[in-house]
Enzyme design. Structure first.
Site, short mmCIF file in Angstrom:
data_model
loop_
_atom_site.label_atom_id
_atom_site.label_comp_id
_atom_site.label_asym_id
_atom_site.label_seq_id
_atom_site.Cartn_x
_atom_site.Cartn_y
_atom_site.Cartn_z
N ASP A 231 0.82 -1.21 0.00
CA ASP A 231 0.00 0.00 0.00
C ASP A 231 0.86 1.26 0.00
O ASP A 231 1.84 1.35 0.75
CB ASP A 231 -0.88 -0.03 1.26
CG ASP A 231 -1.96 1.03 1.27
OD1 ASP A 231 -2.82 1.01 0.38
OD2 ASP A 231 -1.94 1.89 2.18
N GLU A 293 1.93 -0.62 -4.93
CA GLU A 293 0.91 0.35 -5.25
C GLU A 293 1.62 1.70 -5.19
O GLU A 293 1.67 2.36 -4.16
CB GLU A 293 -0.26 0.32 -4.24
CG GLU A 293 -1.43 1.14 -4.73
CD GLU A 293 -1.97 2.16 -3.72
OE1 GLU A 293 -2.97 2.81 -4.03
OE2 GLU A 293 -1.39 2.33 -2.64
C1 NOJ Z 1 -4.41 3.05 -0.92
C2 NOJ Z 1 -5.57 2.12 -0.72
O1 NOJ Z 1 -5.84 1.46 -1.94
C3 NOJ Z 1 -6.71 2.96 -0.23
O2 NOJ Z 1 -7.92 2.25 -0.22
C4 NOJ Z 1 -6.36 3.48 1.13
O3 NOJ Z 1 -7.38 4.35 1.59
C5 NOJ Z 1 -5.04 4.25 1.11
N1 NOJ Z 1 -4.03 3.57 0.35
C6 NOJ Z 1 -4.52 4.43 2.51
O4 NOJ Z 1 -4.10 3.20 3.03
#
Ligand code: NOJ
Ligand code: CA
Length: 586
Positions: A231, A293
């Site tokens: 993440d 990500e």
């Molecule tokens: C990216 C995640 O995909 C999202 O859903 C989340 O709110 C943020 N990161 C914070 O963790």
């Protein structure tokens, strides 16, 4: 793999081809894998409390094996107060009772193994929940203590520290800093949270944080996971001194990408972290993967994340953001393949996830649709559902023909639209509350799935109401209704995925077929498979060859019955064809 940069080849097929990327011979299952994102809260509710659970995932894994995906990625199911749907973790090594137990998790892994499906889990290393023991300890400790140093605490600015330490903003709206009360009851330091105030950022300058996450990696690897989706992988390390930022204060930019030089993104020290993690994964064998990500732009910078000793994959957000703009799509695909080939990494492709409006709804607009993370409300200009689904099928077929890996988001195989009619009181995305309702947030793409048209709640669960209401159209789009119809969106996905595997398209090559790359169409050859997407309102004449699959069979345009088109490609339609080169040349 052989990739030689842009190369004009002689015309074997009705016009010049531009070779971008040669066949991928490198080993590694992920290089061509289709990975299906499960959003546990909304997948399947087996115990009837209105929220999806791990037992529900286990029960439906055969459906995913039947779809012919290679792996599933699970969004967070860890212990969490659920202030950001589980991306606010209070214990990284346990399952939240909302979703089940560690034993349920082990049963799920065993079932996945039986079905030859790999399981990837979400790792959330940038921040935790304010209920995490480490953060509670930091609150109870004093400024400058080792407990506070696990997070990013600073004194405020202004005469008595009443202003935040810098000008950074939260991605969900409002400032990125919250002031605490010190244990003695006086207003005290501020802590940084790039997201909700309940999500304090860790201090990655502290070795203790590194050790903690290495422990977490091993915990899940020991339980049999095949890897991690990381993440906000671009945000862990912040620039020394936490300087004010002159760009958009949350580091974003108007086109949806982070500012390139933003002090909260893309810091060089990140790479050593991922190199260490890669070593840990490799100590478990060659098959475990890391996927970033990382919302990084331009593409050459993304390539830095997937060098041979770092992550295996990174999400290709520029592809998602290119929408149906043929010039942008061609540019992103070309740049992705060339720049990632240069570091020996495969590209990934993605159209939907739990943070954006589903592509079946995004593509239902002619002209600009909703902004990322903003959602669609009942008072907004509404998408055309049938058009959106038809274009979504075309876009998915275009994507699934590309060489590289692909990520699917649960429900896109059903052509689901976003939920639009969601009462304010039921909206849970913190974006909604933090912007006073100005941004609706991401709940619309998180609506629970329809499994069975005749069951309560369309088969999501047969107990309490689902945590978000399902739109009317979910009944007719339910999986069992679609399974029974040969021309459904679901059956198109099944055929696309099995054909993709059979023809090894994920490990294939890409050459643009110039004659069909116009202002409203795109075409590429992957081996001897030709993929053409027509976004024009007029049909397009196809070259000679055998049609394998056409996306319009799932959602015919009302004025163009599929059968009548013959070797013409309908408006908003994609085709996969086998080309007979001799015929095509004549
Ligand atoms: C990216 C995640 O995909 C999202 O859903 C989340 O709110 C943020 N990161 C914070 O963790
Ligand atoms: Ca449940």
């Amino acid at each position: 793999m052989s990739v030689d940069s842009l190369l004009q080849t002689p015309a074997p097929l009705a016009g010049p081809l531009t070779l971008i990327h040669g066949k991928d011979e490198a080993p590694g299952w992920w290089r061509s894998a289709v990975i299906y994102q499960v959003y546990p809260r909304s997948f399947r509710d087996l115990n009837g409390d209105g929220i999806g659970d791990i037992a529900g995932i286990t029960a439906e894994l055969p459906q995913l094996a039947d779809l012919d995906v290679d792996a599933v990625w699970l969004s967070p199911f860890y212990r969490s107060p659920q202030r950001d749907a589980g991306y606010d973790v209070s214990d990284y090594c346990d399952v939240d009772p909302l979703f089940g137990t560690l034993t349920d998790f082990d049963v799920m892994i065993a079932e996945a193994n039986r079905l030859h499906l790999r399981v990837i889990v979400d790792l959330v290393p940038n921040h935790c929940s304010d209920q995490h023991v480490a953060f509670q300890a930091a609150l109870a400790a004093t400024p400058g203590s080792p407990e506070r140093d696990m997070f990013i605490f600073r004194d405020g600015s202004g005469a008595s520290g009443e202003e935040p330490p810098n000008n950074w903003a939260s991605h969900f709206g409002g400032p990125a800093w919250t002031r605490i009360m010190e244990p003695d009851g006086t207003p005290g330091q501020w802590y940084l949270h790039l997201f909700d105030s309940s999500q304090p950022d860790f201090n990655w300058d502290n070795q203790g944080v590194h050790e903690e996450f290495e422990r977490v990696l091993r915990f899940w690897l020991d339980r049999g996971v095949s890897g991690f989706r990381v993440d906000v992988a671009h945000a862990l390390v912040k620039a020394p001194g936490l300087p004010d930022w002159g760009g958009r204060a949350d580091g974003g930019s108007s086109d949806g990408y982070p500012g390139h030089e933003a002090p909260m993104f893309g810091q060089p020290a990140l790479h050593a972290i991922y190199r260490k993690w890669r070593q840990i994964l490799e100590s478990y064998g060659p098959d475990r993967i890391l996927c970033a990500e990382a919302n990084v732009d331009p593409l050459p910078r993304l390539a830095d994340w997937v060098r041979q000793d770092e992550m295996h994959q990174a999400f290709n957000f520029p592809y998602l953001h290119a929408g149906l703009d043929v010039h942008r799509l061609r540019g992103v695909i070309t740049d992705s393949l060339l720049t990632l080939d240069a570091v020996g990494a495969p590209s990934t492709w993605v159209l939907s996830n739990h943070d954006v409006v589903r592509h079946a709804s995004r593509f239902g607009y002619n002209g600009p649709g909703p902004r990322d993370g903003d959602g669609i409300g009942v008072w907004d200009h509404q998408p055309d559902e049938a058009l959106g689904r038809r274009r979504a099928a075309a876009a998915s077929m275009f994507m699934l023909g590309l060489p590289g890996g692909a990520y699917l988001y649960q429900g896109e195989e059903l052509g689901l639209p976003d939920g639009i009619d969601i009462p304010d009181g039921q909206r849970q995305d913190p974006t909604f509350a933090r912007t006073g309702g100005a941004r609706l947030g991401r709940d619309g793409c998180r609506v629970p799935l329809p499994w069975s048209a005749e069951e309560p709640h369309n088969g999501f669960g047969n107990g309490q109401e689902p945590w978000l209401p399902q739109p009317e159209s979910f009944k007719q789009l339910a999986r069992d209704a679609q399974a029974a119809s040969p021309t459904s969106h679901l059956n198109l996905y099944r055929r696309m995925l099995s054909t993709r595997r059979e023809l090894r398209l994920g490990a294939g090559s890409l050459s643009w077929l110039e004659r069909y790359c116009t202002g409203s169409s795109l075409a590429y050859l992957n081996g001897s498979t030709l993929v053409v997407m027509n976004l024009n309102h007029e049909p397009l004449d196809l070259p000679a060859g055998r049609v394998l699959l056409r996306s319009g069979s799932a959602t015919p345009a009302s004025d163009q019955p599929v059968a009548d088109l013959g070797h013409r490609l309908g408006s908003n339609e994609t085709v996969w064809m086998k080309i007979n080169f001799e015929d095509a040349e004549s």
